[in-house]
Write a protein that holds these residues in place. Structure first.
Motif, PDB file in Angstrom:
ATOM      1  N   ARG A  44       2.531  -1.821   7.057  1.00 41.53           N
ATOM      2  CA  ARG A  44       2.890  -0.983   5.909  1.00 41.53           C
ATOM      3  C   ARG A  44       3.462   0.357   6.334  1.00 41.53           C
ATOM      4  NH1 ARG A  44      -2.827  -1.061   5.640  1.00 41.53           N
ATOM      5  NH2 ARG A  44      -3.802   0.968   6.003  1.00 41.53           N
ATOM      6  N   TRP A  83       3.355  -3.097  -1.688  1.00 41.79           N
ATOM      7  CA  TRP A  83       2.124  -2.667  -1.023  1.00 41.79           C
ATOM      8  C   TRP A  83       0.959  -3.141  -1.884  1.00 41.79           C
ATOM      9  CZ3 TRP A  83       0.069   3.068  -0.895  1.00 41.79           C
ATOM     10  CH2 TRP A  83      -1.139   3.105  -0.174  1.00 41.79           C
ATOM     11  N   ALA A  97       1.050  -4.678   3.346  1.00 41.14           N
ATOM     12  CA  ALA A  97       2.407  -4.696   2.799  1.00 41.14           C
ATOM     13  C   ALA A  97       3.093  -6.007   3.163  1.00 41.14           C
ATOM     14  CB  ALA A  97       3.203  -3.516   3.328  1.00 41.14           C
TER      15      ALA A  97
END
Length: 413
Positions: A44, A83, A97
């Motif tokens: 992420r 996300w 993510a």
């Protein structure tokens, strides 16, 4: 498409406005283990850089849409970067993510048969590092993977690489230059002086790794993964100590620069190719197996054929009166998607071939093909959960394999 298409594609997507994220597709990325993640995992922190609009902890599951083209398979669609942050909001357990919206198994990125394949995500970014679109290439052959790794270095299962021509800018935007000290990262003053003159061999680095990660109470599976991670950190620290001064001094000609880069890349590929085999060798010795009595490393089984390991020994293998049912062979390959077929004819007397791999999953179809060819996978215990639940019962851990060899040879620890 011809191989020249991949070379042209890499050239077209190599520029100051491109950042690559490269990884091997795991069974969690594709639909091989039927967990319905519906898209490849990307850290992420990286997605926050290229899609800053999803870095919204105040919003549940923030997302954005963009155009993604899988050029290797002529597929273009609008996908979604998201996300999954329900853990932050107390409404779930996820905090990761992904990129989703590929349309199921028809996408090369979700096709179970591409589990283990090398994939390049080339993001077109602006001056701030934010992306507007992404072009993808999913390697279809071992030759294509070699072309990619010749350019950026080897990518092992579970690893990823962020790569761009402007390394200084990339490091600043994506954090790739930050060097965090780990237990196995050597400072220059910790590196043996001879290693700074001549790059150490793989065996020397593995030996040093064992000093940092002794057997202790670790079982063979845990030990193998811990040492692989440690050894990679150590290798990169030595590489940086030796090569970074050369890079900072600069080069007088393009040819001189290319020669140095090629040396670095080839060294990385050589290390990746032998590392797992050397670690397995050391663990066999630590577990009480005696070389040439309980196993032989790199023997010649038949003319021109050299399996990684024969059990109990090459001498007994060549003794025609010794029962074939008491013989075992172990091949070692970091990835096995296309390489597993290479081992089928390595030891003619042995019908079931064992293959130690770190690949994070295979498709059910490919697993059945392996089984029918007499190949049995040996996978570190911690990686088994990455495989489809239908496959997991048939995987053997390294510890279990060693136990079988002890029973086979009558060697007690």
């Amino acid at each position: 498409m011809a191989l020249s298409d991949l070379s042209d594609w890499m050239d077209e997507n190599t520029g100051l406005d491109c950042v690559w994220f490269v990884k091997r597709l795991s069974a969690n990325d594709t639909l091989a283990n039927e967990t319905h993640q519906a898209g490849p995992y990307i850290p992420r922190e990286f997605l926050f850089r290229v899609f800053p609009e999803i870095n919204r902890p105040d919003v549940e599951n923030p997302d954005c849409r963009f155009v993604l083209s899988i050029d290797s398979h002529m597929d273009r669609r609008i996908v979604r970067a998201i996300w999954y942050n329900k853990k932050l909001h107390g409404t779930g357990t996820r905090n990761e993510a992904r990129i989703t919206g590929f349309g199921g198994r028809g996408s090369a990125l979700l096709d179970p048969e591409n589990t283990g394949a090398l994939a390049i995500f080339a993001f077109l970014v602006d001056e701030q590092g934010a992306a507007s679109k992404c072009r993808v290439w999913v390697c279809r052959t071992e030759i294509e993977e070699s072309l990619v790794e010749d350019r950026i270095g080897p990518i092992d299962p579970g690893q990823s690489r962020i790569w761009a021509p402007n390394l200084e800018r990339t490091a600043d935007l994506y954090g790739t230059a930050k060097r965090v000290r780990t237990s196995c990262y050597l400072q220059r003053e910790e590196i043996p002086l001879p290693w700074l003159v001549n790059f150490p061999s793989g065996a020397e680095i593995v030996s040093k790794t064992i000093e940092f990660k002794p057997a202790g109470g670790m079982n063979p599976d845990t030990r193998l993964l811990a040492r692989r991670k440690c050894e990679f950190e150590m290798f990169r620290s030595i590489e940086e100590a030796i090569e970074l001064p050369n890079v900072l001094r600069g080069f007088l000609t393009i040819d001189e620069f290319l020669a140095r880069a090629q040396t670095i890349l080839q060294r990385r590929k050589a290390r990746s190719g032998r590392s797992l085999e050397l670690h397995a060798l050391e663990i066999f010795l630590e577990e009480g197996l005696v070389e040439n009595e309980n196993f032989t490393h790199q023997p010649e089984s038949e003319h021109g054929k050299r399996p990684d390991f024969l059990f109990p020994s090459a001498a007994l293998y060549k003794t025609t009166t010794f029962p074939a049912s008491q013989l075992r062979m172990l091949a070692v390959k970091t990835t096995c998607k296309d390489r597993w077929r290479q081992i089928i004819n390595e030891a003619d007397r042995i019908k079931e071939k064992h293959l130690l791999t770190l690949q994070e999953g295979v498709s059910v179809g490919q697993f059945h093909e392996m089984t029918e060819a007499g190949v049995r996978l040996v996978v570190p215990e911690a990686l088994k959960s990455n495989y489809n639940k239908k496959i997991q019962p048939y995987l053997q851990s390294l510890e279990s394999f060693i136990s079988d060899i002890r029973l086979l040879t009558g060697r007690l620890r």
